[in-house]
Design a protein around this motif. Structure first.
Motif, PDB file in Angstrom:
ATOM      1  N   LEU A   1       0.855  -1.176   0.000  1.00 46.15           N
ATOM      2  CA  LEU A   1       0.000   0.000   0.000  1.00 46.15           C
ATOM      3  C   LEU A   1       0.898   1.235   0.000  1.00 46.15           C
ATOM      4  CD1 LEU A   1      -2.884   1.159   0.113  1.00 46.15           C
ATOM      5  CD2 LEU A   1      -2.668   1.217   2.607  1.00 46.15           C
ATOM      6  N   ILE A   2       0.879   1.960  -1.107  1.00 45.98           N
ATOM      7  CA  ILE A   2       1.650   3.205  -1.212  1.00 45.98           C
ATOM      8  C   ILE A   2       0.790   4.316  -0.621  1.00 45.98           C
ATOM      9  CG2 ILE A   2       2.756   4.825  -2.789  1.00 45.98           C
ATOM     10  CD1 ILE A   2       2.912   2.392  -4.794  1.00 45.98           C
ATOM     11  N   VAL A   3       1.296   4.946   0.427  1.00 43.01           N
ATOM     12  CA  VAL A   3       0.524   5.958   1.157  1.00 43.01           C
ATOM     13  C   VAL A   3       1.162   7.321   0.905  1.00 43.01           C
ATOM     14  CG1 VAL A   3      -0.408   6.638   3.398  1.00 43.01           C
ATOM     15  CG2 VAL A   3       0.041   4.213   2.911  1.00 43.01           C
ATOM     16  N   ILE A   4       0.349   8.284   0.477  1.00 47.44           N
ATOM     17  CA  ILE A   4       0.838   9.637   0.202  1.00 47.44           C
ATOM     18  C   ILE A   4       0.162  10.601   1.162  1.00 47.44           C
ATOM     19  CG2 ILE A   4       1.113  11.447  -1.531  1.00 47.44           C
ATOM     20  CD1 ILE A   4       0.706   9.254  -3.669  1.00 47.44           C
ATOM     21  N   VAL A   5       0.960  11.254   2.006  1.00 44.24           N
ATOM     22  CA  VAL A   5       0.414  12.161   3.008  1.00 44.24           C
ATOM     23  C   VAL A   5       1.105  13.514   2.902  1.00 44.24           C
ATOM     24  CG1 VAL A   5      -0.121  10.246   4.571  1.00 44.24           C
ATOM     25  CG2 VAL A   5       2.066  11.466   4.807  1.00 44.24           C
TER      26      VAL A   5
ATOM     27  N   ILE B   1       4.126   1.617   2.377  1.00 47.44           N
ATOM     28  CA  ILE B   1       5.274   2.440   1.999  1.00 47.44           C
ATOM     29  C   ILE B   1       4.761   3.873   1.999  1.00 47.44           C
ATOM     30  CG2 ILE B   1       6.980   2.957   0.216  1.00 47.44           C
ATOM     31  CD1 ILE B   1       6.671   0.055  -0.745  1.00 47.44           C
ATOM     32  N   ILE B   2       5.201   4.661   2.976  1.00 46.43           N
ATOM     33  CA  ILE B   2       4.572   5.956   3.224  1.00 46.43           C
ATOM     34  C   ILE B   2       5.450   7.089   2.704  1.00 46.43           C
ATOM     35  CG2 ILE B   2       3.369   7.373   4.921  1.00 46.43           C
ATOM     36  CD1 ILE B   2       3.378   4.986   6.818  1.00 46.43           C
ATOM     37  N   ILE B   3       4.869   7.893   1.828  1.00 46.82           N
ATOM     38  CA  ILE B   3       5.544   9.040   1.222  1.00 46.82           C
ATOM     39  C   ILE B   3       4.929  10.323   1.796  1.00 46.82           C
ATOM     40  CG2 ILE B   3       6.038  10.273  -0.931  1.00 46.82           C
ATOM     41  CD1 ILE B   3       7.295   7.473  -0.721  1.00 46.82           C
TER      42      ILE B   3
ATOM     43  N   TRP C   1       1.013  16.300  13.036  1.00 45.05           N
ATOM     44  CA  TRP C   1       0.535  14.915  13.164  1.00 45.05           C
ATOM     45  C   TRP C   1       1.474  13.966  12.417  1.00 45.05           C
ATOM     46  CZ3 TRP C   1      -4.395  12.881  15.022  1.00 45.05           C
ATOM     47  CH2 TRP C   1      -4.586  11.524  14.736  1.00 45.05           C
ATOM     48  N   PHE C   2       1.741  14.260  11.156  1.00 44.55           N
ATOM     49  CA  PHE C   2       2.497  13.327  10.332  1.00 44.55           C
ATOM     50  C   PHE C   2       3.978  13.265  10.706  1.00 44.55           C
ATOM     51  CE2 PHE C   2      -1.023  14.165   7.172  1.00 44.55           C
ATOM     52  CZ  PHE C   2      -1.573  12.889   7.276  1.00 44.55           C
ATOM     53  N   LYS C   3       4.537  14.363  11.195  1.00 47.25           N
ATOM     54  CA  LYS C   3       5.963  14.378  11.530  1.00 47.25           C
ATOM     55  C   LYS C   3       6.279  13.449  12.702  1.00 47.25           C
ATOM     56  CE  LYS C   3       7.872  17.303   8.594  1.00 47.25           C
ATOM     57  NZ  LYS C   3       9.027  16.988   7.744  1.00 47.25           N
ATOM     58  N   LYS C   4       5.260  13.047  13.441  1.00 47.16           N
ATOM     59  CA  LYS C   4       5.486  12.115  14.550  1.00 47.16           C
ATOM     60  C   LYS C   4       5.731  10.693  14.054  1.00 47.16           C
ATOM     61  CE  LYS C   4       2.567  14.748  17.753  1.00 47.16           C
ATOM     62  NZ  LYS C   4       1.288  14.754  18.512  1.00 47.16           N
ATOM     63  N   ASN C   5       5.379  10.440  12.800  1.00 43.94           N
ATOM     64  CA  ASN C   5       5.511   9.088  12.237  1.00 43.94           C
ATOM     65  C   ASN C   5       6.885   8.937  11.594  1.00 43.94           C
ATOM     66  OD1 ASN C   5       5.349   6.669  10.826  1.00 43.94           O
ATOM     67  ND2 ASN C   5       3.250   7.017  10.138  1.00 43.94           N
ATOM     68  N   GLU C   6       7.747   8.162  12.219  1.00 45.74           N
ATOM     69  CA  GLU C   6       9.118   7.999  11.730  1.00 45.74           C
ATOM     70  C   GLU C   6       9.202   7.113  10.497  1.00 45.74           C
ATOM     71  OE1 GLU C   6      11.393   6.604  15.014  1.00 45.74           O
ATOM     72  OE2 GLU C   6      11.233   8.492  16.147  1.00 45.74           O
ATOM     73  N   ASP C   7       8.098   6.466  10.116  1.00 47.47           N
ATOM     74  CA  ASP C   7       8.099   5.597   8.936  1.00 47.47           C
ATOM     75  C   ASP C   7       7.864   6.364   7.642  1.00 47.47           C
ATOM     76  OD1 ASP C   7       8.525   3.299  10.452  1.00 47.47           O
ATOM     77  OD2 ASP C   7       6.381   3.021  10.811  1.00 47.47           O
ATOM     78  N   ILE C   8       7.577   7.654   7.738  1.00 46.32           N
ATOM     79  CA  ILE C   8       7.306   8.451   6.546  1.00 46.32           C
ATOM     80  C   ILE C   8       8.620   8.916   5.922  1.00 46.32           C
ATOM     81  CG2 ILE C   8       6.255  10.569   5.651  1.00 46.32           C
ATOM     82  CD1 ILE C   8       4.164  10.362   7.844  1.00 46.32           C
TER      83      ILE C   8
END
Length: 311
Positions: free
Chosen positions: A4-8, A196-198, A278-285
Motif C-alpha cells: 500500500l503506497i501511502v501519500i500524506v 510504503i509511506i511518502i 501529526w504526520f511528523k510524529k511518524n518515523e516511517d514516513i
C-alpha cells in the motif's frame, strides 16, 4: 506480498497529482482518505479531484457519501480495508492518499476499542451541551481527563471546538468511569499489506503561498455559490469545516466577503500546520520536497519493494 503506497502531507501540497502519476506507473487504483472529500455536495471547498483527475485513474471514496449521512472513521476503516482486500485480489499495489491523519492511521493500524455507552449517558451529555454549549464540554473534559485535554490543546486545538468529538470523549469518560485516553493506543492491528509511506512537504512560506492561491481559485470557481446551496444544512457535522464556516458567517452578515476569504486562508494555514505536526510524529514516513521528480519517488518505492522481497 501486497503493498500500500501511502501519500500524506499538508493541504495544497500536490498529493492528488502525485497519486495519479504513481497510479499510472504502478497500474493500480487510488483510495482517498480525505475526510472532507467523501461528501458529494462539497466539491469546490474541499479541493476534491476534478472530473479530469478522477478519469485519469480509478478513485474510491471521493463523493461517495452525502452530508446527510452519519459517516465515521470506523465506517471508513471497514469500507477501506474491504476495498483493499478486493483490489489486492488482482493487484499487488494500491494507493492511499489524503491529509486526514486519523483516517490514514485507521487503515494502517486499526482503531482502538471503546466500550458501548449507555444511550442515557449520551442523551444527558447532549442535553447539557444544548443547554451550556462548548464551555460545558471543555470544562468536563478538563476535569474527567486532564492529560488528554492538555494533549489536544497542544496537538490539535481545533478539536476543542468540535462538539461531536468532544461529546464522544465525555460520553466515554462518564459511561466507562475511566479517562478517554486510557482506551487509546491499546493495540496495532496486523494488516495483510506492507505500507510504503511518502510525505510531501515544502518550506513554510511556499506552502502558505500555495494555500492562498488555492483559496483564490476556489472563490473564482464558485465557492460562494456552493456554500449558499448548503446554507440550510449548515448544522451538519460535515460542514463544520474550514472554507464553509467562514462563508456561512459572511452569509449571516457577521463579516464581509473579503474578511471571510482571509479567514479561510488563515484557518487553512493553521490546519496545514496541524497536519504536519501529526504526520511528523511518524518515523516511517519518507519525506520529499513537493517539487521532487516523480522518478526519484518511484525509485524509492521500488527499492523498498525490492528490499522487502529479498529480506
Amino acid at each position: 506480498m501486497k503493498y500500500l503506497i501511502v501519500i500524506v502531507g499538508p493541504t495544497a501540497i500536490g498529493k492528488t497529482a502525485l497519486s495519479i502519476r504513481l497510479a499510472k506507473h504502478f497500474h493500480c487504483e487510488i483510495l482517498s482518505c480525505d475526510s472532507r472529500q467523501f461528501f458529494r455536495e462539497m466539491s469546490i471547498g474541499t479541493a476534491a479531484p476534478t472530473n479530469l483527475e478522477l478519469a485519469a485513474a480509478p478513485h474510491h471514496f471521493v463523493h461517495n457519501r452525502s452530508i446527510e449521512d452519519h459517516y465515521t472513521v470506523g465506517d471508513f476503516e471497514k469500507e477501506a480495508t474491504a476495498k483493499l482486500h478486493e483490489l489486492f485480489t488482482d493487484h499487488d499495489w494500491a494507493i492511499l492518499v489524503g491529509g486526514s491523519g486519523l483516517y490514514v492511521d485507521a487503515v494502517l493500524n486499526g482503531l482502538d476499542y471503546f466500550p458501548e455507552i449507555d444511550p442515557i449517558v449520551r442523551k444527558h451529555v447532549l442535553q447539557e451541551y444544548t443547554k451550556s454549549g462548548l464551555d460545558y464540554l471543555q470544562d468536563q473534559l478538563k476535569q474527567l481527563d486532564p492529560s488528554f485535554y492538555d494533549k489536544i490543546t497542544v496537538d490539535n486545538p481545533q478539536t476543542l471546538l468540535n462538539p461531536q468529538r468532544m461529546m464522544r470523549f465525555i460520553e466515554v469518560c462518564i459511561g466507562s468511569g475511566k479517562p478517554y485516553s486510557t482506551f487509546l493506543n491499546q493495540k496495532t492491528t496486523k494488516r495483510p499489506f506492507v505500507p510504503i509511506i511518502i510525505g510531501l512537504e515544502a518550506e513554510r512560506q511556499v506552502l502558505y503561498d500555495r494555500i492562498n492561491r488555492r483559496v483564490d481559485v476556489m472563490v473564482t470557481s464558485g465557492l460562494l455559490e456552493e456554500v449558499k446551496s448548503l446554507h440550510d444544512n449548515r448544522h451538519r457535522n460535515a460542514l463544520q469545516t474550514v472554507g464553509y464556516r467562514e462563508i456561512f458567517e459572511y452569509l449571516d452578515g457577521s463579516i464581509t466577503l473579503d474578511q471571510a476569504i482571509e479567514e479561510i486562508k488563515k484557518n487553512t494555514r493553521r490546519f496545514a500546520k496541524r497536519q504536519l505536526t501529526w504526520f511528523k510524529k511518524n518515523e516511517d514516513i519518507k519525506w520529499f520536497d513537493y517539487q521532487t521528480n516523480e522518478e526519484m519517488i518511484i525509485d524509492y518505492i521500488t527499492s523498498r519493494i525490492h528490499a522487502k522481497q529479498t529480506s
